[in-house]
Design an enzyme around this catalytic site. Structure first.
Site, PDB file in Angstrom:
ATOM      1  N   ASP A   1     -12.299   1.659 -23.630  1.00 51.44           N
ATOM      2  CA  ASP A   1     -11.892   1.564 -25.030  1.00 51.44           C
ATOM      3  C   ASP A   1     -11.066   0.298 -25.158  1.00 51.44           C
ATOM      4  O   ASP A   1     -10.119   0.082 -24.374  1.00 51.44           O
ATOM      5  CB  ASP A   1     -11.064   2.777 -25.444  1.00 51.44           C
ATOM      6  CG  ASP A   1     -11.896   4.058 -25.491  1.00 51.44           C
ATOM      7  OD1 ASP A   1     -13.138   3.963 -25.484  1.00 51.44           O
ATOM      8  OD2 ASP A   1     -11.296   5.145 -25.523  1.00 51.44           O
TER       9      ASP A   1
ATOM     10  N   HIS B   1     -15.407   1.746 -28.176  1.00 47.87           N
ATOM     11  CA  HIS B   1     -15.923   2.247 -26.899  1.00 47.87           C
ATOM     12  C   HIS B   1     -17.140   1.420 -26.440  1.00 47.87           C
ATOM     13  O   HIS B   1     -18.173   1.393 -27.107  1.00 47.87           O
ATOM     14  CB  HIS B   1     -16.328   3.713 -27.057  1.00 47.87           C
ATOM     15  CG  HIS B   1     -16.765   4.369 -25.776  1.00 47.87           C
ATOM     16  ND1 HIS B   1     -15.973   5.261 -25.078  1.00 47.87           N
ATOM     17  CD2 HIS B   1     -17.912   4.274 -25.056  1.00 47.87           C
ATOM     18  CE1 HIS B   1     -16.621   5.682 -24.005  1.00 47.87           C
ATOM     19  NE2 HIS B   1     -17.802   5.093 -23.976  1.00 47.87           N
TER      20      HIS B   1
ATOM     21  N   GLN C   1      -8.690  13.761 -18.868  1.00 48.60           N
ATOM     22  CA  GLN C   1      -9.675  14.062 -19.899  1.00 48.60           C
ATOM     23  C   GLN C   1      -9.389  15.424 -20.525  1.00 48.60           C
ATOM     24  O   GLN C   1      -9.516  15.610 -21.741  1.00 48.60           O
ATOM     25  CB  GLN C   1     -11.084  14.045 -19.295  1.00 48.60           C
ATOM     26  CG  GLN C   1     -12.203  14.194 -20.308  1.00 48.60           C
ATOM     27  CD  GLN C   1     -12.299  13.018 -21.269  1.00 48.60           C
ATOM     28  OE1 GLN C   1     -11.932  11.895 -20.931  1.00 48.60           O
ATOM     29  NE2 GLN C   1     -12.786  13.284 -22.479  1.00 48.60           N
TER      30      GLN C   1
ATOM     31  N   ALA D   1     -14.860  13.825 -25.393  1.00 45.80           N
ATOM     32  CA  ALA D   1     -15.850  14.536 -24.582  1.00 45.80           C
ATOM     33  C   ALA D   1     -15.213  15.684 -23.816  1.00 45.80           C
ATOM     34  O   ALA D   1     -14.050  15.622 -23.399  1.00 45.80           O
ATOM     35  CB  ALA D   1     -16.508  13.572 -23.600  1.00 45.80           C
TER      36      ALA D   1
ATOM     37  N   HIS E   1     -15.893   8.005 -19.391  1.00 45.01           N
ATOM     38  CA  HIS E   1     -14.656   7.458 -18.831  1.00 45.01           C
ATOM     39  C   HIS E   1     -14.409   7.967 -17.413  1.00 45.01           C
ATOM     40  O   HIS E   1     -13.745   7.299 -16.622  1.00 45.01           O
ATOM     41  CB  HIS E   1     -13.469   7.838 -19.717  1.00 45.01           C
ATOM     42  CG  HIS E   1     -13.360   7.027 -20.964  1.00 45.01           C
ATOM     43  ND1 HIS E   1     -12.907   5.724 -20.974  1.00 45.01           N
ATOM     44  CD2 HIS E   1     -13.654   7.331 -22.260  1.00 45.01           C
ATOM     45  CE1 HIS E   1     -12.910   5.264 -22.212  1.00 45.01           C
ATOM     46  NE2 HIS E   1     -13.366   6.217 -23.016  1.00 45.01           N
TER      47      HIS E   1
ATOM     48  N   GLU F   1     -17.645   5.228 -32.485  1.00 43.18           N
ATOM     49  CA  GLU F   1     -16.425   4.742 -31.846  1.00 43.18           C
ATOM     50  C   GLU F   1     -16.573   3.239 -31.648  1.00 43.18           C
ATOM     51  O   GLU F   1     -17.200   2.790 -30.696  1.00 43.18           O
ATOM     52  CB  GLU F   1     -16.189   5.441 -30.498  1.00 43.18           C
ATOM     53  CG  GLU F   1     -15.891   6.927 -30.613  1.00 43.18           C
ATOM     54  CD  GLU F   1     -15.535   7.559 -29.275  1.00 43.18           C
ATOM     55  OE1 GLU F   1     -15.496   6.827 -28.258  1.00 43.18           O
ATOM     56  OE2 GLU F   1     -15.297   8.777 -29.236  1.00 43.18           O
TER      57      GLU F   1
END
Length: 265
Positions: free
Chosen positions: A196, A237, A152, A182, A189, A234
């Site tokens: 996704d 997502h 991430q 994020a 996630h 998104e």
């Protein structure tokens, strides 16, 4: 001779009388035995009835003490499971709410190599298979599932660098990046219940928006909810919340933040 005959006759009479009375004795003996059996059976039945749980709310008459204890244990287990489900599938993670401390997750691999929380594997695969059968010849692909803190961070840093290359200042690049990626520690996630998804055509996303709730997933970041979710739209997502919650959110047009706010009031 007469005296002898008399004695013989008397003996014959006694023997005949004994034979005549024998059936009566047998009948009386049999009757006494049957009465004793009936009385004993009645006493045993009465004793067993004293161990039956009498509960006006029971739908199954004759529930014994052992059955009642067993049922209670099962119901307790179901209730505990339900509580656990509520804790994990409604966990709120967004720009204002970090991943809970000591959050535990068991991962399983999906086609393509990405990993997700094992608890969402089956509904996720059912959704992807349904999408394939409905509109496309190939299975939609999970292009991003669970992410480690390091992964991430990598995505986050890359997005900041991308905006800086476009001429944004450091602070401006950070603010722009936050709308798309994020901050590490604040991403769904990282709890493994968000994915996704990519497909052969853009039409996949329209299908997902209309059908994902049937499998317990929600379109997490709609365009009209950016101020509430803190994230730009998104279309790829999707986040698992469970069929019941997803259906309610879909029917009422709620995002996760709005739903949780409503049930807490």
């Amino acid at each position: 001779m007469n005296e002898r005959n008399d004695k013989q006759y008397e003996r014959y009479r006694r023997l005949r009388k004994r034979k005549t009375n024998r059936p009566i004795i047998l009948i009386l003996t049999f009757s006494i035995i049957m009465i004793a059996i009936a009385i004993l059976g009645s006493l045993l039945l009465k004793g067993s009835e004293e161990h039956v749980i009498l509960n006006p709310t029971d739908t199954q008459p004759g529930l014994t003490l052992d059955d009642d204890i067993s049922s209670g244990i099962e119901e307790s287990g179901k209730q505990q499971s339900s509580t656990d489900d509520t804790e994990w599938n409604l966990t709120l993670v967004n720009k204002w709410n970090p991943i809970p401390d000591n959050y535990e997750i068991n991962l399983v691999e999906v086609p393509g190599g990405e990993k997700v929380d094992e608890r969402i594997y089956e509904p996720l695969m059912e959704m992807l298979e349904a999408a394939k059968k409905e509109n496309w010849d190939q299975l939609p692909k999970v292009v991003s599932g669970y992410r480690t803190q390091e992964k991430q961070q990598k995505f986050y840093d890359e997005k900041i660098a991308e905006y800086k290359q476009q001429g944004y200042s450091e602070n401006e690049a950070v603010e722009q990046a936050k709308q798309w990626v994020a901050v590490p520690g604040y991403s769904e996630h990282q709890i493994g219940i968000a994915v996704d998804i990519n497909g052969a055509t853009y039409d996949l996303y329209f299908w997902l928006q209309e059908n994902s709730y049937k499998y317990g997933f929600i379109f997490r970041y709609p365009a009209g909810k950016t101020d509430v979710t803190g994230t730009a739209e998104e279309v790829w997502h999707y986040r698992y919340v469970g069929v019941e919650v997803a259906t309610e959110m879909y029917e009422q047009g709620l995002c996760l933040e709005e739903y949780l706010d409503r049930i807490e009031k």
